[in-house]
Enzyme design. Structure first.
Site, short mmCIF file in Angstrom:
data_model
loop_
_atom_site.label_atom_id
_atom_site.label_comp_id
_atom_site.label_asym_id
_atom_site.label_seq_id
_atom_site.Cartn_x
_atom_site.Cartn_y
_atom_site.Cartn_z
N GLN A 1 -4.39 -4.18 1.77
CA GLN A 1 -5.31 -3.45 1.03
C GLN A 1 -6.51 -4.33 0.66
O GLN A 1 -7.91 -3.84 0.35
CB GLN A 1 -4.94 -2.95 -0.26
CG GLN A 1 -3.92 -1.61 -0.09
CD GLN A 1 -2.38 -2.07 0.05
OE1 GLN A 1 -2.06 -3.01 0.55
NE2 GLN A 1 -1.45 -1.09 -0.07
N ARG B 1 -4.55 6.28 -1.98
CA ARG B 1 -3.58 5.42 -2.57
C ARG B 1 -4.29 4.81 -3.73
O ARG B 1 -5.62 5.03 -4.06
CB ARG B 1 -3.09 4.39 -1.74
CG ARG B 1 -3.87 3.86 -0.56
CD ARG B 1 -5.13 2.85 -0.96
NE ARG B 1 -4.60 1.95 -1.91
CZ ARG B 1 -5.72 1.28 -2.63
NH1 ARG B 1 -6.86 1.88 -2.72
NH2 ARG B 1 -5.32 0.27 -3.63
N GLY B 2 -3.67 4.17 -4.75
CA GLY B 2 -4.41 3.47 -5.88
C GLY B 2 -3.68 4.62 -6.86
O GLY B 2 -4.09 5.61 -6.90
N ALA B 3 -3.44 3.96 -8.16
CA ALA B 3 -2.58 5.06 -9.10
C ALA B 3 -3.60 5.95 -9.69
O ALA B 3 -3.42 7.32 -9.71
CB ALA B 3 -2.33 3.86 -10.23
N ASN C 1 2.10 -3.68 -10.67
CA ASN C 1 1.05 -3.56 -9.68
C ASN C 1 1.50 -4.01 -8.38
O ASN C 1 2.68 -4.36 -8.11
CB ASN C 1 -0.22 -4.56 -10.35
CG ASN C 1 -1.40 -4.21 -9.58
OD1 ASN C 1 -1.80 -2.99 -9.39
ND2 ASN C 1 -1.99 -5.06 -9.07
N LYS C 2 0.55 -4.03 -7.44
CA LYS C 2 1.05 -4.25 -5.99
C LYS C 2 1.86 -5.60 -5.74
O LYS C 2 1.30 -6.70 -6.63
CB LYS C 2 -0.38 -4.50 -5.13
CG LYS C 2 -0.18 -4.89 -3.77
CD LYS C 2 0.66 -3.96 -2.93
CE LYS C 2 0.41 -2.32 -2.99
NZ LYS C 2 1.38 -1.46 -2.60
N ARG D 1 5.55 9.35 -4.05
CA ARG D 1 5.66 7.83 -4.64
C ARG D 1 6.10 7.65 -6.18
O ARG D 1 5.78 8.40 -6.93
CB ARG D 1 4.36 7.21 -4.50
CG ARG D 1 3.99 7.18 -2.85
CD ARG D 1 2.42 6.20 -2.58
NE ARG D 1 2.92 4.95 -2.65
CZ ARG D 1 1.84 3.93 -2.60
NH1 ARG D 1 0.55 4.19 -2.98
NH2 ARG D 1 2.47 2.65 -2.63
N ASP E 1 -0.20 -0.09 -11.86
CA ASP E 1 0.42 1.25 -11.42
C ASP E 1 1.20 1.81 -12.61
O ASP E 1 1.18 3.12 -12.67
CB ASP E 1 1.01 1.00 -10.22
CG ASP E 1 0.43 0.89 -8.97
OD1 ASP E 1 -0.04 -0.22 -8.80
OD2 ASP E 1 0.14 1.71 -8.28
O1 MRU Z 1 0.40 0.93 -2.64
P1 MRU Z 1 -1.11 0.95 -3.34
O2 MRU Z 1 -2.24 0.72 -2.40
O3 MRU Z 1 -1.29 2.51 -3.74
O4 MRU Z 1 -1.17 0.17 -4.49
C1 MRU Z 1 -2.36 0.01 -5.26
C2 MRU Z 1 -2.26 -0.91 -6.34
O5 MRU Z 1 -1.34 -1.63 -6.57
C3 MRU Z 1 -3.50 -0.93 -7.11
O6 MRU Z 1 -3.79 -2.23 -7.70
C4 MRU Z 1 -3.06 -0.05 -8.54
O7 MRU Z 1 -2.99 1.35 -8.10
C5 MRU Z 1 -4.38 0.20 -9.24
S1 MRU Z 1 -5.61 0.98 -8.78
C6 MRU Z 1 -6.75 1.10 -9.82
#
Ligand code: MRU
Length: 354
Positions: free
Chosen positions: A205, A54-56, A256-257, A97, A246
């Site tokens: 997270q 996970r994470g963009a 973002n999250k 996603r 994201d």
């Molecule tokens: O749902 P996730 O854990 O994939 O969400 C991740 C985030 O929101 C991060 O802050 C974002 O992807 C940036 S990662 C460098």
């Protein structure tokens, strides 16, 4: 997790064209560090959807390798069928996603790199050319993270309290991270920071991943529940907020999250600068503003049955958006691999990104 710590790579391709993608299973952290081997696209699709990776930026890199998995064995097909398989793989992975634009960016790049060679090289060679392209995407992501850290470290002063939300660190990228890259680079310059980590409901997270990652790097880490951020700011403990992204629209509105928008509002109320850190692959200049960013809605059970225990009455209505959008006006600066975009305006973004 790389960056001074080669023991845990977030993801790694094992072998050659007939190899597989190994992912550090982030659903098991912080208590277990185990890899899951993705040998086909269905396994990778599940890993992306269930947040094992996970994470963009990490999702983008994983998807690029996923294209390589999708075309394994396709050399026996004729050229038209090879490209049909490639297309089908990209369309399938694109549905894993919806919010992080890096996924679509990486799939487009893989598809385009093959299309450029169509008819020019025997399609048997395309399989290894696609693996080369995925490896390039992986390496470039690592380089962009280093550059983000180098540009952004100056925004943090020795002794600062820094608050972050979710995980935008090495675990969310090829290595080093985006938001956390600023912290790592500042630490490498000898600055001492006190980091406040929002636990980040509902999937934690922050607690499970960011606290783990920062602790291993020797940071002074304090974990707080999301609803404590206002009090911590009111007490004057936070001098800067740094988060990842994201998807960033052309005017700087940033997805973002979930919870990030609230943190930005709190930061504005307490006159604390709020920074976003993201590579150029996270910008979506086709969207004029954040209204067009698709927001993923996830399983209500993540809210009612967090980590296996029922915490809400049966049948209660739940709304579970996984992301929110912070308006550009609340963002003091966006740190990308090309520098710091500040003030955050459409014109400044266009100048740096296009
Ligand atoms: O749902 P996730 O854990 O994939 O969400 C991740 C985030 O929101 C991060 O802050 C974002 O992807 C940036 S990662 C460098």
């Amino acid at each position: 997790m790389r960056s001074n710590d080669t023991e845990f790579a977030t993801l790694r391709w094992v072998g050659d064209v007939d190899g597989y993608l190994d992912l550090l299973d982030q659903t098991l952290l912080p208590t277990e560090a185990k890899y899951v081997a993705c040998r086909d696209t269905a396994t990778l699709f599940e890993a992306i959807r269930s947040l094992r990776v996970r994470g963009a930026p990490a999702i983008g890199v994983a998807a690029a390798y996923g294209v390589c998995l999708g075309v394994q064995g396709a050399v026996d097909l004729n050229e038209a069928d090879f490209f049909a398989r490639l297309d089908e793989t990209c369309r399938y992975l694109a549905t894993s996603r919806p919010t992080a634009v890096n996924l679509f960016w990486a799939l487009d790049r893989m598809r385009q790199s093959a299309e450029l060679q169509r008819g020019l090289v025997p399609h048997e060679l395309l399989q290894s050319m696609l693996l080369d392209e995925a490896r390039r995407i992986h390496e470039e992501d690592a380089a962009m993270c280093r550059a983000i850290g180098a540009h952004g470290a100056a925004l943090l002063n020795d002794g600062d309290g820094v608050l972050t939300h979710c995980n935008a660190g090495a675990l969310a990228t090829s290595e080093y991270g985006t938001a956390l890259a600023l912290l790592y680079a500042a630490q490498e310059q000898g600055k001492h920071l006190r980091v406040f980590v929002d636990e980040t409901r509902p999937l934690l997270q922050g607690a499970r991943l960011t606290a783990w990652e920062l602790q291993r790097r020797g940071f002074d880490v304090t974990l707080i529940c999301d609803n404590m951020a206002a009090q911590v700011m009111r007490e004057g403990r936070v001098q800067a907020v740094v988060v990842g992204a994201d998807r960033i629209a052309a005017n700087g509105d940033t997805a973002n999250k979930i919870g990030t928008y609230g943190v930005a509002v709190l930061a504005a109320a307490h006159d604390v600068p709020f920074y976003v850190a993201a590579p150029s692959s996270t910008f979506d200049l086709t969207l004029v503003d954040g209204c067009g960013i698709p927001i993923e809605e996830r399983d209500p059970r993540e809210v009612t049955h967090g980590f296996g225990r029922q915490t809400a009455p049966v049948g209660v209505k739940v709304y579970n958006p996984a992301f929110d959008v912070t308006p550009a006006r609340l963002i003091r600066g966006i740190v990308c691999e090309r520098g710091v975009i500040s003030p955050v305006t459409g014109e400044n973004i266009r100048r740096r990104i296009s």
